[in-house]
Scaffold this motif. Structure first.
Motif, PDB file in Angstrom:
ATOM      1  N   ASP A 177       1.073  13.453  -5.988  1.00 47.41           N
ATOM      2  CA  ASP A 177       0.689  14.594  -6.838  1.00 47.41           C
ATOM      3  C   ASP A 177      -0.664  14.367  -7.502  1.00 47.41           C
ATOM      4  O   ASP A 177      -1.502  15.266  -7.570  1.00 47.41           O
ATOM      5  CB  ASP A 177       1.747  14.830  -7.924  1.00 47.41           C
ATOM      6  N   ARG A 178      -0.865  13.129  -8.005  1.00 49.51           N
ATOM      7  CA  ARG A 178      -2.143  12.857  -8.670  1.00 49.51           C
ATOM      8  C   ARG A 178      -3.303  12.911  -7.677  1.00 49.51           C
ATOM      9  O   ARG A 178      -4.377  13.433  -7.981  1.00 49.51           O
ATOM     10  CB  ARG A 178      -2.100  11.488  -9.362  1.00 49.51           C
ATOM     11  N   LEU A 179      -3.065  12.388  -6.487  1.00 44.00           N
ATOM     12  CA  LEU A 179      -4.109  12.429  -5.458  1.00 44.00           C
ATOM     13  C   LEU A 179      -4.457  13.879  -5.113  1.00 44.00           C
ATOM     14  O   LEU A 179      -5.636  14.253  -5.040  1.00 44.00           O
ATOM     15  CB  LEU A 179      -3.628  11.672  -4.215  1.00 44.00           C
ATOM     16  N   ALA A 180      -3.427  14.697  -4.923  1.00 40.78           N
ATOM     17  CA  ALA A 180      -3.669  16.101  -4.573  1.00 40.78           C
ATOM     18  C   ALA A 180      -4.399  16.822  -5.699  1.00 40.78           C
ATOM     19  O   ALA A 180      -5.296  17.644  -5.454  1.00 40.78           O
ATOM     20  CB  ALA A 180      -2.340  16.793  -4.262  1.00 40.78           C
TER      21      ALA A 180
ATOM     22  N   VAL B   7      -6.450  15.521  -7.948  1.00 37.30           N
ATOM     23  CA  VAL B   7      -7.852  15.091  -7.995  1.00 37.30           C
ATOM     24  C   VAL B   7      -8.628  15.735  -6.851  1.00 37.30           C
ATOM     25  O   VAL B   7      -9.749  16.232  -7.039  1.00 37.30           O
ATOM     26  CB  VAL B   7      -7.962  13.546  -7.946  1.00 37.30           C
ATOM     27  N   ASP B   8      -8.021  15.769  -5.672  1.00 33.41           N
ATOM     28  CA  ASP B   8      -8.730  16.367  -4.540  1.00 33.41           C
ATOM     29  C   ASP B   8      -9.009  17.850  -4.781  1.00 33.41           C
ATOM     30  O   ASP B   8     -10.053  18.367  -4.382  1.00 33.41           O
ATOM     31  CB  ASP B   8      -7.939  16.146  -3.247  1.00 33.41           C
ATOM     32  N   GLU B   9      -8.089  18.513  -5.474  1.00 34.89           N
ATOM     33  CA  GLU B   9      -8.336  19.918  -5.787  1.00 34.89           C
ATOM     34  C   GLU B   9      -9.499  20.048  -6.775  1.00 34.89           C
ATOM     35  O   GLU B   9     -10.355  20.924  -6.632  1.00 34.89           O
ATOM     36  CB  GLU B   9      -7.067  20.543  -6.371  1.00 34.89           C
ATOM     37  N   ARG B  10      -9.537  19.135  -7.748  1.00 34.23           N
ATOM     38  CA  ARG B  10     -10.656  19.179  -8.707  1.00 34.23           C
ATOM     39  C   ARG B  10     -11.977  18.851  -8.011  1.00 34.23           C
ATOM     40  O   ARG B  10     -13.025  19.393  -8.373  1.00 34.23           O
ATOM     41  CB  ARG B  10     -10.403  18.201  -9.862  1.00 34.23           C
ATOM     42  N   ILE B  11     -11.936  17.970  -7.029  1.00 35.36           N
ATOM     43  CA  ILE B  11     -13.160  17.671  -6.261  1.00 35.36           C
ATOM     44  C   ILE B  11     -13.618  18.931  -5.524  1.00 35.36           C
ATOM     45  O   ILE B  11     -14.798  19.295  -5.556  1.00 35.36           O
ATOM     46  CB  ILE B  11     -12.914  16.510  -5.270  1.00 35.36           C
TER      47      ILE B  11
ATOM     48  N   LEU C  95      -1.317   4.543  -0.561  1.00 34.09           N
ATOM     49  CA  LEU C  95      -2.446   5.484  -0.512  1.00 34.09           C
ATOM     50  C   LEU C  95      -2.845   5.758   0.931  1.00 34.09           C
ATOM     51  O   LEU C  95      -3.132   6.900   1.309  1.00 34.09           O
ATOM     52  CB  LEU C  95      -3.638   4.908  -1.293  1.00 34.09           C
ATOM     53  N   HIS C  96      -2.839   4.715   1.739  1.00 33.60           N
ATOM     54  CA  HIS C  96      -3.173   4.905   3.152  1.00 33.60           C
ATOM     55  C   HIS C  96      -2.197   5.871   3.816  1.00 33.60           C
ATOM     56  O   HIS C  96      -2.589   6.757   4.584  1.00 33.60           O
ATOM     57  CB  HIS C  96      -3.174   3.553   3.875  1.00 33.60           C
ATOM     58  N   ALA C  97      -0.927   5.729   3.475  1.00 30.23           N
ATOM     59  CA  ALA C  97       0.093   6.630   4.042  1.00 30.23           C
ATOM     60  C   ALA C  97      -0.152   8.078   3.621  1.00 30.23           C
ATOM     61  O   ALA C  97       0.268   9.014   4.303  1.00 30.23           O
ATOM     62  CB  ALA C  97       1.491   6.169   3.621  1.00 30.23           C
ATOM     63  N   LEU C  98      -0.826   8.250   2.481  1.00 34.26           N
ATOM     64  CA  LEU C  98      -1.160   9.600   1.995  1.00 34.26           C
ATOM     65  C   LEU C  98      -2.498  10.090   2.546  1.00 34.26           C
ATOM     66  O   LEU C  98      -2.989  11.140   2.143  1.00 34.26           O
ATOM     67  CB  LEU C  98      -1.201   9.601   0.463  1.00 34.26           C
ATOM     68  N   GLY C  99      -3.110   9.303   3.404  1.00 36.22           N
ATOM     69  CA  GLY C  99      -4.343   9.753   4.040  1.00 36.22           C
ATOM     70  C   GLY C  99      -5.621   9.144   3.485  1.00 36.22           C
ATOM     71  O   GLY C  99      -6.707   9.443   3.978  1.00 36.22           O
ATOM     72  N   VAL C 100      -5.511   8.296   2.485  1.00 38.76           N
ATOM     73  CA  VAL C 100      -6.708   7.670   1.912  1.00 38.76           C
ATOM     74  C   VAL C 100      -7.285   6.662   2.909  1.00 38.76           C
ATOM     75  O   VAL C 100      -6.543   5.861   3.485  1.00 38.76           O
ATOM     76  CB  VAL C 100      -6.364   6.975   0.571  1.00 38.76           C
TER      77      VAL C 100
ATOM     78  N   SER D 200      -8.105   5.509 -12.111  1.00 39.58           N
ATOM     79  CA  SER D 200      -6.866   5.813 -12.832  1.00 39.58           C
ATOM     80  C   SER D 200      -6.373   7.251 -12.692  1.00 39.58           C
ATOM     81  O   SER D 200      -5.162   7.472 -12.762  1.00 39.58           O
ATOM     82  CB  SER D 200      -7.011   5.417 -14.299  1.00 39.58           C
ATOM     83  N   ALA D 201      -7.244   8.221 -12.494  1.00 38.86           N
ATOM     84  CA  ALA D 201      -6.756   9.598 -12.319  1.00 38.86           C
ATOM     85  C   ALA D 201      -5.836   9.696 -11.104  1.00 38.86           C
ATOM     86  O   ALA D 201      -4.974  10.576 -11.031  1.00 38.86           O
ATOM     87  CB  ALA D 201      -7.923  10.574 -12.168  1.00 38.86           C
ATOM     88  N   ILE D 202      -6.026   8.791 -10.153  1.00 38.82           N
ATOM     89  CA  ILE D 202      -5.195   8.801  -8.935  1.00 38.82           C
ATOM     90  C   ILE D 202      -4.101   7.735  -9.009  1.00 38.82           C
ATOM     91  O   ILE D 202      -2.933   8.009  -8.709  1.00 38.82           O
ATOM     92  CB  ILE D 202      -6.082   8.580  -7.684  1.00 38.82           C
ATOM     93  N   THR D 203      -4.480   6.538  -9.420  1.00 40.09           N
ATOM     94  CA  THR D 203      -3.510   5.424  -9.362  1.00 40.09           C
ATOM     95  C   THR D 203      -2.562   5.408 -10.552  1.00 40.09           C
ATOM     96  O   THR D 203      -1.535   4.742 -10.516  1.00 40.09           O
ATOM     97  CB  THR D 203      -4.245   4.068  -9.360  1.00 40.09           C
ATOM     98  N   GLY D 204      -2.924   6.115 -11.623  1.00 37.72           N
ATOM     99  CA  GLY D 204      -2.219   5.935 -12.886  1.00 37.72           C
ATOM    100  C   GLY D 204      -2.864   4.773 -13.626  1.00 37.72           C
ATOM    101  O   GLY D 204      -3.813   4.158 -13.119  1.00 37.72           O
TER     102      GLY D 204
END
Ligand SMILES: *Cc1c(COP(=O)(O)O)cnc(C)c1O
Length: 228
Positions: free
Chosen positions: A7-10, A12-16, A47-52, A218-222
């Motif tokens: 959720d955090r990754l998504a 941040v990507d939306e904000r990007i 993160l890699h599993a999420l596409g990073v 931290s916005a992504i990893t916590g």
């Protein structure tokens, strides 16, 4: 799998994407590096599993250890973003695909001499945007000289500039200075067009200024675990 991480990754990507749209830029042309320092290798695997595909580390020992733990994941690009010591240059070079923190001729020379065979390492000149000479980075008026030095080292490929915005100044203003430094580097090496800038607190401003490589932790990893 940690759904909060996804959720955090998504988010941040939306904000990007929003910041890129607002700046009239193509979000797909931006490289989002997830800074995983202090976190275990398992987080990098998640993160890699999420596409990073791009991760950042700031300590050589941690970089070396995580990379060794994750040899089963070959399609990750490891960015070294921390203070580099000359006596660790060989290990940094072995562990990193790109080094963002070249801030003096000596570290450039050490990385160059640590080359194995004819491999070429991507490097960026780190710029100090603060008034404190103790902070990492070369002063803006010395960027040209350092870039010229790096450009002459055949095992290094100068890609651009990196900086951290000062805490006591509007990031947009500091990033304007970085942009001028980026132009100074491009005057030395025309295709050195990377601008590594933008962290959790200021990546929209960095995108507006022209950053190409965002380093977001931290916005992504916590929150980062405290370090021993
Ligand atoms: C830790 C770090 C980051 C990421 O910081 P966040 O505020 O967690 O996004 C970016 N760049 C450098 C050089 C760092 O050391």
């Amino acid at each position: 799998m940690d759904t909060a991480l996804a959720d955090r990754l998504a988010a941040v990507d939306e904000r990007i994407r929003d910041a890129a749209r607002a700046a009239g830029r193509d979000a797909d042309a931006l490289t989002r590096i997830v800074v995983t320092k202090f976190h275990p290798a398992s987080l990098v695997a998640d993160l890699h599993a999420l596409g990073v595909r791009h991760v950042g580390e700031n300590r050589q020992q941690e970089l070396t250890a995580k990379r060794a733990q994750l040899t089963g994941i070959p399609d990750l690009t490891w960015h070294f973003i921390g203070q580099a010591q000359t006596n660790k240059a060989r290990a940094v070079r072995a562990g990193a695909d790109a080094v963002h923190s070249v801030d003096r001729a000596r570290i450039a020379d050490a990385l160059h001499h640590a080359a194995a065979g004819d491999d070429v390492l991507d490097v960026l000149v780190q710029v100090n945007l603060t008034d404190d000479p103790g902070r990492g980075g070369v002063a803006p008026d010395e960027v040209d000289e350092l870039a010229t030095h790096v450009a002459a080292l055949q095992s290094l490929r100068l890609r651009g500039v990196m900086a951290v915005a000062p805490l006591d100044e509007r990031p947009a203003r500091a990033f304007e200075r970085l942009r001028r430094c980026a132009d100074a580097v491009k005057a030395v090496v025309a295709d050195a067009d990377w601008i590594s800038a933008g962290m959790t607190g200021d990546f929209p401003e960095a995108i507006a200024m022209g950053a190409t490589h965002l380093r977001i932790g931290s916005a992504i990893t916590g929150p980062r675990p405290t370090r021993d």
